[in-house]
Design an enzyme around this catalytic site. Structure first.
Site, mmCIF file in Angstrom:
data_model
loop_
_atom_site.group_PDB
_atom_site.id
_atom_site.type_symbol
_atom_site.label_atom_id
_atom_site.label_comp_id
_atom_site.label_asym_id
_atom_site.label_seq_id
_atom_site.Cartn_x
_atom_site.Cartn_y
_atom_site.Cartn_z
ATOM 1 C CG ASN A 13 -7.062 0.800 -0.570
ATOM 2 O OD1 ASN A 13 -7.354 -0.153 -1.278
ATOM 3 N ND2 ASN A 13 -5.921 1.443 -0.680
ATOM 4 C CG ASP A 69 -5.369 0.994 8.033
ATOM 5 O OD1 ASP A 69 -5.651 0.280 9.008
ATOM 6 O OD2 ASP A 69 -4.241 1.501 7.886
ATOM 7 N N GLY A 128 -7.961 8.246 7.160
ATOM 8 C CA GLY A 128 -8.177 8.600 8.564
ATOM 9 C C GLY A 128 -9.636 8.697 8.968
ATOM 10 C CG ASP A 170 -1.963 0.972 1.297
ATOM 11 O OD1 ASP A 170 -2.410 1.392 0.211
ATOM 12 O OD2 ASP A 170 -2.395 1.337 2.413
HETATM 13 P P1 13P Z 1 -9.025 4.685 5.405
HETATM 14 O O1 13P Z 1 -8.167 5.548 6.262
HETATM 15 O O2 13P Z 1 -10.271 5.400 5.002
HETATM 16 O O3 13P Z 1 -9.294 3.365 6.008
HETATM 17 O O4 13P Z 1 -8.210 4.422 4.039
HETATM 18 C C1 13P Z 1 -7.204 3.436 3.989
HETATM 19 C C2 13P Z 1 -6.406 3.510 2.751
HETATM 20 O O5 13P Z 1 -6.741 4.152 1.792
HETATM 21 C C3 13P Z 1 -5.162 2.731 2.728
HETATM 22 O O6 13P Z 1 -4.426 2.952 1.572
HETATM 23 O O1 G3H Z 2 -2.473 4.824 3.673
HETATM 24 C C1 G3H Z 2 -2.964 4.782 4.775
HETATM 25 C C2 G3H Z 2 -3.090 3.541 5.509
HETATM 26 O O2 G3H Z 2 -4.101 3.698 6.474
HETATM 27 C C3 G3H Z 2 -1.792 3.077 6.117
HETATM 28 O O3 G3H Z 2 -1.466 3.834 7.217
HETATM 29 O O4 G3H Z 2 0.993 4.247 6.950
HETATM 30 O O5 G3H Z 2 -0.145 4.446 9.183
HETATM 31 O O6 G3H Z 2 0.213 2.214 8.138
HETATM 32 P P1 G3H Z 2 -0.010 3.685 7.916
HETATM 33 ZN ZN ZN Z 3 -4.515 4.871 0.756
#
Ligand code: 13P
Ligand code: G3H
Ligand code: ZN
Length: 314
Positions: free
Chosen positions: A256, A258, A183, A83
């Site tokens: 995506n 997270d 976020g 990612d």
């Molecule tokens: P969110 O923060 O909305 O979960 O997005 C995650 C993301 O795009 C990771 O690449």
């Molecule tokens: O791109 C955003 C994802 O939520 C990954 O976040 O770099 O804190 O692991 P991170």
């Molecule tokens: Zn992203």
């Protein structure tokens, strides 16, 4: 079944109007929660690792966990994805580590430079049987970036540029900027997205898979728990699930997520700590965190429309 690339998943997702969930993993409990959900719901899966995840847990630990998941779930197609790879070297390292998909995110560079570095990654990845995602446009809330109409144009993905970018770079999928952001604080007042961009890009690039980043919904259930049990997340706001479902029916083949994973596990851990202040066995709070992730991911699979689609993606 060994790890797969996203090629077949995207073909089927595009054809049949759904999107595959790409979930970020950072440790064993998060991975297990996600994998248990897709195994029960028979959905295809993309497990993605950011640079931050690699720095926290290392690729070798995370890959070992993922390899167990793959071995135990023969009937589920699973792809591993980098990612937001920030340069050629990072992408090369993930290809060499055995990932089946990498993202080169050179979206901050000028257009021609973004094409150049993406093309370099594509050449190396394709030579090793790995697929590539790139990004064009700047993620971020429309209101936050925007002073006038010109600013919208500067940040959102330009449909005509998207065609040139895809043709010149040879990339396999493209992350587009349509007003989402990473976020838990995606919008200040009300959610505003430019989903019409997706249709405009799709019209110009028929059959080509698009990706939506920043697509967590910031579920009220978890924000309420966090705030109830000592957290402080006022004004958190995500992408409405109705918008995600709508996008999943278009050329958007990968979504995506997270933040929603982080919120689920944090909410449950806070709840256990508040209700059982003498608890000190990590299994007693990481376990409920894992269960919360599992339930949340099951729900997301419905939103994305990919429940039961594992078989056709093999
Ligand atoms: P969110 O923060 O909305 O979960 O997005 C995650 C993301 O795009 C990771 O690449
Ligand atoms: O791109 C955003 C994802 O939520 C990954 O976040 O770099 O804190 O692991 P991170
Ligand atoms: Zn992203």
């Amino acid at each position: 079944m060994p790890l797969v690339t996203t090629k077949k998943m995207f073909e089927m997702a595009y054809k049949n109007g759904y999107a595959v969930g790409a979930f970020n993993v950072n440790n064993m409990e998060i991975t297990q929660g996600i994998v248990q959900a897709v195994a029960e719901e028979k959905a295809p899966l993309i497990l993605q690792i950011s640079r931050g995840a690699r720095e926290y847990a290392s690729n070798s630990y995370l890959m070992a966990i993922i390899n167990v998941a793959v071995k135990e779930n023969h009937d589920i197609p699973i792809a591993t994805h980098l990612d937001h790879g920030d340069n050629f070297e990072t992408c090369k390292q993930f290809v060499d580590d055995g990932f089946t998909s990498v993202m080169i995110d050179a979206s901050k560079l000028p257009f021609e430079e973004n094409i150049k570095v993406t093309k370099e990654v594509v050449e190396y990845a394709h030579a090793n049987g790995v697929v590539v995602e790139a990004e064009l446009g700047q993620l971020g809330g429309i209101e936050e970036h925007v002073v006038g109409v010109d600013d919208v144009e500067k940040h959102l993905t330009d449909p005509n540029q998207a065609v040139e970018f895809v043709e010149k770079s040879g990339v396999d999928s493209l992350a587009v900027a349509v007003g989402t952001s990473h976020g838990a604080y995606k919008f200040k007042t009300e959610p505003k997205l430019a989903l019409d961009r997706i249709q405009q890009i799709q019209d110009r690039l028929p059959g080509f898979p698009l990706v939506m980043h920043g697509s967590s919904s910031v579920l009220k259930e978890f924000i309420d728990l966090i705030n109830k049990y000592g957290g402080k997340m006022p004004n958190a706001m995500g992408v409405p699930e109705s918008a995600i479902s709508k996008a999943a029916k278009t050329a958007v083949c990968k979504v995506n997520i997270d933040t929603d994973l982080r919120l689920a596990v944090t909410a449950k851990i806070r709840q256990v700590f508040a209700e059982k202040p003498s608890e000190f066995d990590p299994r007693k709070y990481l376990g409920p965190g894992r269960d919360a992730i599992k339930a949340m991911v099951k729900h997301k699979l419905q939103v994305l429309g990919c429940t039961g689609k594992a078989g056709e993606c093999i």
